[in-house]
Design a protein around this motif. Structure first.
Motif, short mmCIF file in Angstrom:
data_model
loop_
_atom_site.label_atom_id
_atom_site.label_comp_id
_atom_site.label_asym_id
_atom_site.label_seq_id
_atom_site.Cartn_x
_atom_site.Cartn_y
_atom_site.Cartn_z
N HIS A 147 -65.17 16.60 21.56
CA HIS A 147 -63.91 16.66 22.43
C HIS A 147 -62.65 15.35 22.25
O HIS A 147 -63.52 13.86 22.25
CB HIS A 147 -64.64 17.01 23.60
CG HIS A 147 -65.18 18.02 23.59
ND1 HIS A 147 -64.97 19.81 24.16
CD2 HIS A 147 -66.66 17.62 24.18
CE1 HIS A 147 -66.04 20.06 24.11
NE2 HIS A 147 -67.08 19.26 23.97
N GLU A 148 -61.52 16.04 21.80
CA GLU A 148 -60.58 15.18 21.86
C GLU A 148 -59.80 15.03 22.92
O GLU A 148 -59.56 15.72 23.26
CB GLU A 148 -59.81 15.87 20.86
CG GLU A 148 -58.34 14.42 20.35
CD GLU A 148 -57.32 15.31 19.09
OE1 GLU A 148 -56.30 15.19 19.49
OE2 GLU A 148 -58.31 15.57 18.10
N VAL A 149 -59.41 13.72 23.04
CA VAL A 149 -59.24 13.10 24.36
C VAL A 149 -57.14 12.63 24.55
O VAL A 149 -56.80 12.95 23.13
CB VAL A 149 -59.85 11.88 25.73
CG1 VAL A 149 -60.93 12.07 25.56
CG2 VAL A 149 -59.45 10.94 24.47
N GLY A 150 -57.32 12.45 25.28
CA GLY A 150 -56.07 12.42 25.97
C GLY A 150 -55.16 11.90 24.58
O GLY A 150 -53.86 11.33 24.23
N THR A 151 -56.03 10.00 24.17
CA THR A 151 -55.87 10.14 23.02
C THR A 151 -55.70 10.08 21.90
O THR A 151 -55.06 8.78 20.82
CB THR A 151 -55.65 8.25 23.47
OG1 THR A 151 -56.98 8.33 23.13
CG2 THR A 151 -55.49 7.60 24.80
N VAL A 189 -61.88 10.61 20.89
CA VAL A 189 -62.47 12.11 20.19
C VAL A 189 -64.10 11.38 21.23
O VAL A 189 -64.47 10.17 21.50
CB VAL A 189 -63.20 12.43 19.59
CG1 VAL A 189 -62.05 13.45 18.47
CG2 VAL A 189 -64.61 11.29 18.16
N VAL A 190 -64.46 12.47 22.08
CA VAL A 190 -66.06 12.36 22.76
C VAL A 190 -66.47 12.96 21.51
O VAL A 190 -67.07 14.24 21.30
CB VAL A 190 -66.05 13.41 23.98
CG1 VAL A 190 -67.45 12.86 24.99
CG2 VAL A 190 -64.88 11.86 24.71
#
Lengths: 423, 255
Positions: free
Chosen positions: B160-164, B167-168
């Motif tokens: 999962h790509e986060v806003g920055t 990744v998670v």
């Protein structure tokens, strides 16, 4: 050992997902005492898709105090015919009653780095509706939430008398029956407006759930069903923030994956006039600014919400409508975003905060401000300083929000969360 | 060493477990195919033997034993003859041991129960810990080892790509898969592969065959996986000539 908050926030996550059933005795129909785990059979994982479940309040504009919990659809490997009907000797229902109405629950949590299970909770519980097996050696299982149980019984089966009865008592009449507590343990209702009475309960119509929602509307409350835990309580947000969401610009490892929707005015659910359906009792906003903003004098009724109060005691009607006006006259900005899997850490009505700081641009000379003898935030030589924000979304952490919808995607291990600002 | 194959562990949820101090409800840790979850004694020390008895629903045939992720310095695993406890031949025992994974080939026995006695631990007075006990019967071993093995531990994951843009990574599990290419397989090897192919049940693959001198990853003493034979059964004559043997590639994946 890490805390559940640390594990949810971690950038490397190891989920725990388990699925259990309780079958029914073939002669008595009584559920098994212990849960039987079915996602792993003799050390072989067999869930192909875990599905997702949503919890939502007030999901449509003008719908007051509704709550919906979705059903769940799962896919299992059925190589050995374990999910076939109870007449099939390999079936895990062989020797038990049929598959339909078998209890099924999903528990989830996080695995710590030392392989300790942390925060494991039931995040869904319901009854199997149907199982479809296919030649692809898979079984597609549809599971109904316990909300469905409440929709299957008619209020008339309570045999209510015509004598006046409070909402608290009527909720006990419904929820404290064995046929309901078999699925949902009884918890006394604590409505937002206490001691509202139904003048003649024998005239109530519809199923249990329809009436629970009606009771919620006239007491400005909310019915919540999280797993098998039911509550009928104030729709006011929790006192403390249950999660401080960090978005872009506020943390180098934000909780928010992407903001998919932001209504920064939140006018959709504004209602300036609540009126008794078919009656004369009315409550109108007295806020001149709001009446001006949302054209309170519109004659098409678009800002009017009619409330069915046929069964409500006359003495209670005005206070109910006044409470509803106070609740719904103000606009509420709405945000929807994708984030991490919160298990049961978040539920509808929980208070949260959000901090999103989008792009900042460099300060230019002369844009600093003077305080006493100091000039702050002026660029020094060629060294730029950050100055004002740009970008579409900027939310400071001081604003508070209430969770109104949460979709728990158990398969992808994400959540989609919708929040409304608390005003 | 030669690649070996074993039937599934005879220790399973049908067995009855009796432990001196370890938690009975955690008995699954002994056969869950997860070395990291370990059954642990409670309040034990080197003066207090920890005895774990595992009784089967019916008699089981055993000729191979793996004890993984343990801390046994001295102790023994025995079997029930029907009248008394007896040592395997050769004995499944430890004395001044320092290895945390142990494999034993024993003379085949049929027994209704086994008993692990742990006397002392590698670290003095530690709790007794065992990640896995596998009591198995061998299906067979190849006469000629593969000429090529490609294996991996495949992650079942979501990124999962986060806003920055960071990744998670969500990892649901990690499983073994491999392809083994045999370019000089004998008739006996092909017979073995066919029996694996029509086994209709998962089985263990032991790429290192229990050779304690091998330290290469994927072939070490603890590298054993419960797998399905997922490729088609396709033995081809080597160079299309009778009598030279066979070329066959088998693909396996962990359950």
């Amino acid at each position: 050992m890490s805390t559940i908050t640390q594990l949810i926030r971690s950038a490397y996550v190891r989920p725990i997902r388990k699925c259990y059933i309780k079958r029914r005795n073939i002669t008595t129909g009584v559920y098994e005492t212990d849960w039987m785990r079915i996602d792993n059979w003799e050390n072989k994982d067999r869930v192909i898709n875990w599905g997702s479940v949503s919890l939502e309040i007030n999901h449509q504009p003008a719908e007051i105090d509704k709550f919906e919990v979705s059903n769940l659809s799962m896919v299992f490997s059925n190589n050995e015919g374990h999910f076939n009907a109870d007449t099939f000797t390999n079936s895990i229902w062989y020797g038990y009653l049929n598959r339909k109405y078998t209890k099924l629950k999903i528990t989830c949590g996080y695995m710590d780095t030392d392989n300790t299970e942390v925060g494991v909770v039931d995040i869904f519980e319901g009854v199997i509706d149907r199982v479809i097996v296919g030649e692809n050696q898979q079984a597609r299982v549809t599971i109904l939430s316990y909300q469905t149980i409440l929709k299957k019984y008619d209020i008339k089966d309570l045999g209510l008398a015509s004598a006046e009865r409070t909402i608290e008592n009527l909720m006990a009449d419904i929820m404290n029956q064995t046929k309901i507590t078999t699925y949902i343990p009884y918890v006394a209702a604590t409505p937002n407006i206490a001691n509202i009475s139904i003048a003649n309960p024998s005239t109530l119509e519809g199923n249990y759930w329809d009436n629970i929602v009606y009771f919620a509307t006239i007491t400005n409350s909310i019915p919540l069903l999280i797993g098998s835990t039911f509550s009928f309580t104030s729709r006011t947000a929790s006192a403390l923030s249950q999660w401080d969401f960090k978005g872009y610009g506020s943390d180098n490892q934000p909780d928010i994956y992407i903001i998919s929707y932001y209504d920064d005015e939140g006018a959709d659910k504004v209602r300036l006039r609540f009126q008794e359906n078919g009656g004369s009792t009315v409550s109108i906003s007295t806020n001149a600014t709001l009446l001006l903003k949302y054209l309170g004098d519109l004659s098409d009724g678009s800002e009017v919400e009619f409330v069915d109060m046929a069964n409500v005691k006359t003495a209670n009607k005005q206070s109910i409508l006044d409470t509803l006006i106070a609740e719904w006259e103000n606009p509420r900005p709405v945000i929807e975003f994708d984030s991490k899997m919160f298990l049961n850490q978040l539920k509808p009505t929980d208070k949260v905060t959000v901090e999103v700081i989008q792009k900042l641009k460099y300060a230019s000379a002369g844009r600093g401000f003077t305080w006493d003898s100091w000039t702050w935030d002026e660029p020094v030589g060629n060294i730029p300083l950050w100055d004002e924000e740009t970008g579409a979304i900027s939310i400071v952490s001081g604003r508070t929000w209430m969770v109104v919808k949460i979709i728990k995607n158990i398969n992808n291990w994400t959540s989609k969360i919708k929040i409304e600002e608390i005003v | 060493m030669a690649v070996k194959f074993f039937y599934d562990n005879v220790i399973d949820s049908d067995a009855t477990f009796t432990f001196t101090s370890a938690t009975n409800s955690l008995s699954t840790y002994l056969y869950d195919n997860n070395y990291d979850t370990r059954l642990v004694s409670s309040g034990s020390n080197d003066a207090t033997p920890e005895v774990w008895t595992i009784e089967f629903l019916s008699a089981k045939t055993i000729d191979k034993i793996l004890v993984a992720n343990h801390n046994i310095k001295s102790g023994e695993l025995e079997y029930w003859t029907g009248a008394a406890w007896a040592s395997f031949t050769s004995a499944v025992s430890w004395s001044a041991n320092s290895a945390t994974n142990s494999y034993f080939a024993v003379t085949q026995v049929s027994t209704t129960k086994i008993r692990l006695t742990i006397n002392t631990t590698i670290t003095v007075n530690d709790e007794k810990r065992v990640g896995q006990i596998r009591a198995m019967k061998q299906i067979g071993e190849v006469e000629t080892n593969p000429s090529e093995v490609n294996w991996k531990l495949k992650k079942k994951k979501r990124i999962h790509e986060v806003g920055t843009g960071g990744v998670v990574q969500v990892v649901f599990g990690e499983k073994y898969s491999a392809s083994y290419r045999f370019t000089d397989a004998s008739n006996a090897d092909i017979t073995l592969f066919n029996s694996l192919n029509i086994n209709h049940n998962p089985f263990f693959i032991y790429p290192g065959g229990g050779d304690t001198t091998i330290t290469d990853w994927g072939f070490r003493i603890q590298d054993m996986w419960l797998i399905n034979y997922i490729s088609d059964f396709k033995p081809n004559l080597k160079s299309n000539i009778f009598g030279l043997g066979y070329v066959i590639e088998i693909t396996v994946a962990e359950v």
